[in-house]
Design a protein around this motif. Sequence first.
Motif, mmCIF file in Angstrom:
data_model
loop_
_atom_site.group_PDB
_atom_site.id
_atom_site.type_symbol
_atom_site.label_atom_id
_atom_site.label_comp_id
_atom_site.label_asym_id
_atom_site.label_seq_id
_atom_site.Cartn_x
_atom_site.Cartn_y
_atom_site.Cartn_z
ATOM 1 N N UNK A 1 16.387 11.747 -20.787
ATOM 2 C CA UNK A 1 15.288 11.496 -19.853
ATOM 3 C C UNK A 1 14.708 10.108 -20.090
ATOM 4 N N UNK A 2 14.767 9.250 -19.068
ATOM 5 C CA UNK A 2 14.307 7.869 -19.196
ATOM 6 C C UNK A 2 13.274 7.584 -18.115
ATOM 7 N N UNK A 3 12.159 6.998 -18.507
ATOM 8 C CA UNK A 3 11.136 6.579 -17.554
ATOM 9 C C UNK A 3 11.040 5.068 -17.608
ATOM 10 N N UNK A 4 11.289 4.426 -16.473
ATOM 11 C CA UNK A 4 11.315 2.971 -16.385
ATOM 12 C C UNK A 4 9.960 2.477 -15.884
ATOM 13 N N UNK A 5 9.184 1.829 -16.768
ATOM 14 C CA UNK A 5 7.864 1.310 -16.432
ATOM 15 C C UNK A 5 7.798 -0.207 -16.552
ATOM 16 N N UNK A 6 8.892 -0.835 -16.944
ATOM 17 C CA UNK A 6 8.896 -2.287 -17.147
ATOM 18 C C UNK A 6 8.790 -2.999 -15.808
ATOM 19 N N UNK A 7 8.014 -4.053 -15.767
ATOM 20 C CA UNK A 7 7.865 -4.817 -14.537
ATOM 21 C C UNK A 7 6.871 -5.944 -14.729
ATOM 22 N N UNK A 8 6.822 -6.831 -13.760
ATOM 23 C CA UNK A 8 5.899 -7.964 -13.819
ATOM 24 C C UNK A 8 5.284 -8.155 -12.441
ATOM 25 N N UNK A 9 3.949 -8.300 -12.432
ATOM 26 C CA UNK A 9 3.240 -8.476 -11.166
ATOM 27 C C UNK A 9 2.288 -9.663 -11.214
ATOM 28 N N UNK A 10 1.330 -9.628 -12.126
ATOM 29 C CA UNK A 10 0.241 -10.591 -12.091
ATOM 30 C C UNK A 10 0.634 -11.930 -12.712
ATOM 31 N N UNK A 11 -0.018 -12.982 -12.213
ATOM 32 C CA UNK A 11 0.134 -14.332 -12.745
ATOM 33 C C UNK A 11 1.592 -14.798 -12.724
ATOM 34 N N UNK A 12 2.324 -14.376 -11.693
ATOM 35 C CA UNK A 12 3.728 -14.778 -11.596
ATOM 36 C C UNK A 12 3.911 -16.077 -10.824
ATOM 37 N N UNK A 13 2.831 -16.536 -10.159
ATOM 38 C CA UNK A 13 2.943 -17.786 -9.407
ATOM 39 C C UNK A 13 3.300 -18.930 -10.357
ATOM 40 N N UNK B 1 11.637 6.107 -12.028
ATOM 41 C CA UNK B 1 11.411 4.673 -11.879
ATOM 42 C C UNK B 1 10.068 4.433 -11.198
ATOM 43 N N UNK B 2 9.221 3.644 -11.830
ATOM 44 C CA UNK B 2 7.967 3.251 -11.186
ATOM 45 C C UNK B 2 8.241 2.116 -10.209
ATOM 46 N N UNK B 3 7.794 2.311 -8.968
ATOM 47 C CA UNK B 3 7.830 1.270 -7.958
ATOM 48 C C UNK B 3 6.405 1.099 -7.435
ATOM 49 N N UNK B 4 6.254 0.600 -6.234
ATOM 50 C CA UNK B 4 4.926 0.279 -5.721
ATOM 51 C C UNK B 4 4.855 0.465 -4.219
ATOM 52 N N UNK B 5 3.653 0.796 -3.737
ATOM 53 C CA UNK B 5 3.424 0.866 -2.302
ATOM 54 C C UNK B 5 3.458 -0.481 -1.627
ATOM 55 N N UNK B 6 3.513 -1.563 -2.415
ATOM 56 C CA UNK B 6 3.590 -2.900 -1.835
ATOM 57 C C UNK B 6 4.884 -3.140 -1.066
ATOM 58 N N UNK B 7 5.867 -2.260 -1.205
ATOM 59 C CA UNK B 7 7.105 -2.438 -0.432
ATOM 60 C C UNK B 7 6.880 -2.140 1.049
ATOM 61 N N UNK B 8 5.761 -1.473 1.391
ATOM 62 C CA UNK B 8 5.454 -1.192 2.785
ATOM 63 C C UNK B 8 4.697 -2.360 3.420
ATOM 64 N N UNK B 9 4.745 -2.466 4.722
ATOM 65 C CA UNK B 9 3.853 -3.416 5.397
ATOM 66 C C UNK B 9 2.454 -2.814 5.506
ATOM 67 N N UNK B 10 1.505 -3.621 5.885
ATOM 68 C CA UNK B 10 0.183 -3.080 6.189
ATOM 69 C C UNK B 10 0.275 -2.277 7.479
ATOM 70 N N UNK B 11 -0.438 -1.154 7.489
ATOM 71 C CA UNK B 11 -0.394 -0.258 8.639
ATOM 72 C C UNK B 11 -1.803 -0.038 9.175
ATOM 73 N N UNK B 12 -1.937 0.375 10.430
ATOM 74 C CA UNK B 12 -3.264 0.645 10.985
ATOM 75 C C UNK B 12 -4.007 1.692 10.151
ATOM 76 N N UNK B 13 -5.256 1.405 9.841
ATOM 77 C CA UNK B 13 -6.044 2.314 9.009
ATOM 78 C C UNK B 13 -6.119 3.696 9.643
ATOM 79 N N UNK B 14 -6.170 3.748 10.962
ATOM 80 C CA UNK B 14 -6.315 5.031 11.653
ATOM 81 C C UNK B 14 -5.089 5.928 11.520
ATOM 82 N N UNK B 15 -3.960 5.387 11.038
ATOM 83 C CA UNK B 15 -2.734 6.183 10.919
ATOM 84 C C UNK B 15 -2.602 6.899 9.584
#
Length: 353
Positions: free
Chosen positions: A106-118, A146-160
Amino acid sequence: MLPAPLIETEAQLEYRLSEPTPALIDAIAALEGDILILGVGGKMGTTLATQAKRAIDEAVRSKKVIGVSRLSVPGLQEKLHAAGIQTIAGELLNEGCLKKLPDIQNVIFMAGRKFDATGNEPLMGTINTYLPGRICEKFPSSRLVVFSTGNVYPMTPVCQGGATEHHPVEPLGEYAQSCLGRERVFEYFAAHYGTPMAMLRLNYAVELRYGILLDIAENVYQETPIPLAMGNVNVIWQGDATSIALRALAHCQTPPLVLNITGPETVSIRQLAERFCQVWALPTTSKLGDKQPCFIGEEATTALLSNASLCHQRFGYPHVSLEQMIQWVAHWVNIGGPTLKKPTKFERRDGKF
C-alpha cells in the motif's frame, strides 16, 4: 450533537487531526499489507501517518507505517518515531533513494510542489510529472493512492455547485498543468502494469495553523482587505481528508478511481469573514468583538469549485462540520495560536501560486 471542545494547544490539535474514525479503523483492520507514505514531511503527511498508526493500534494489527521524506524540518523525524512511524530520509528524485524503498503493498503518494515555483518551474514540473513515472516503475504491483488537486478543473459558475469528476479538465497555469500531467502519467502506468490506483482531487484541506479559514480569520483580525474576486471556495478538515485517503486504499482499481475530496458546502468568502466577526462578538470572545471585515472588489460569477458528492456517497460526509472548523479557527486566532505562516493564495485567479 454537542460541539467539540475548543482546541488550546498544538498537542491537542495534532491529536484531533489524527483521530481515526470507526470506519477508518475497520478499513485498516481489513487491509492487507503495510503502508508506505511518500512525502510524509508535507503539511498533511504527519497527520496521515499518525492517523494510520493510531488506526492500526485501535484495530490491534501489526502493520508498519513507513514515511519517506527529506525530513529536513528539525524534530520531524523524532516526532514520527515517537508516534511509532518508521522513516526513510532521502530525496525521491534520487535514484539511490528509490532503490532502497521497500516493496510494500500500500503506497500513498503525497509528494508534490505548488508554492513559490515561479522562477523554478523545471523543478515543479519534474516533481509533479516526472517523479510519478519513477514511482510507478518502482511499485507496479502495489495499491497506489495519489493526491491530486481540484486545480485541474476550470473555474465553473458558482450556481452550478462545482465540477464533478466527469467535468472536462482545463488546468490554468503551470502548476495545474503539471498536476494534470501527474494524473496522466499515473493513468498510463495503471494501464501499462495493471496497477490499481485511486486519484484524489483535493480542494482544500484546512486545519488551525494553515488553510483558507485561517487566511480569512487573520485578514479580519489584522483588518487587512480581503479580495472577493474568488468569492467562493470548498474546504474540508484535514483529518477528514487524510481519513478518506487511507480508506481509499481498499478502493483502488484499474483504470484509476478518481474522486473529488472536499466538503459539501460552497463557502462564501464574504459570509465566512462576517461569521468570524459574529463568533468573536460573543461574550466569551469579546477580545475581538469590535473587528469588522474589509473587502476589495466583488464576487465573480465563477470560481474554482469541486462537487464531492461521489466521495460522500462512498465514504460519508466529513465528520468535522464547517461551523465547527470556524469555531476552532476563531478561538485559535483569538488566543494567538501558532501558524505555519503560509498563505494559501486561494484568491489567485491566474493559476500562479
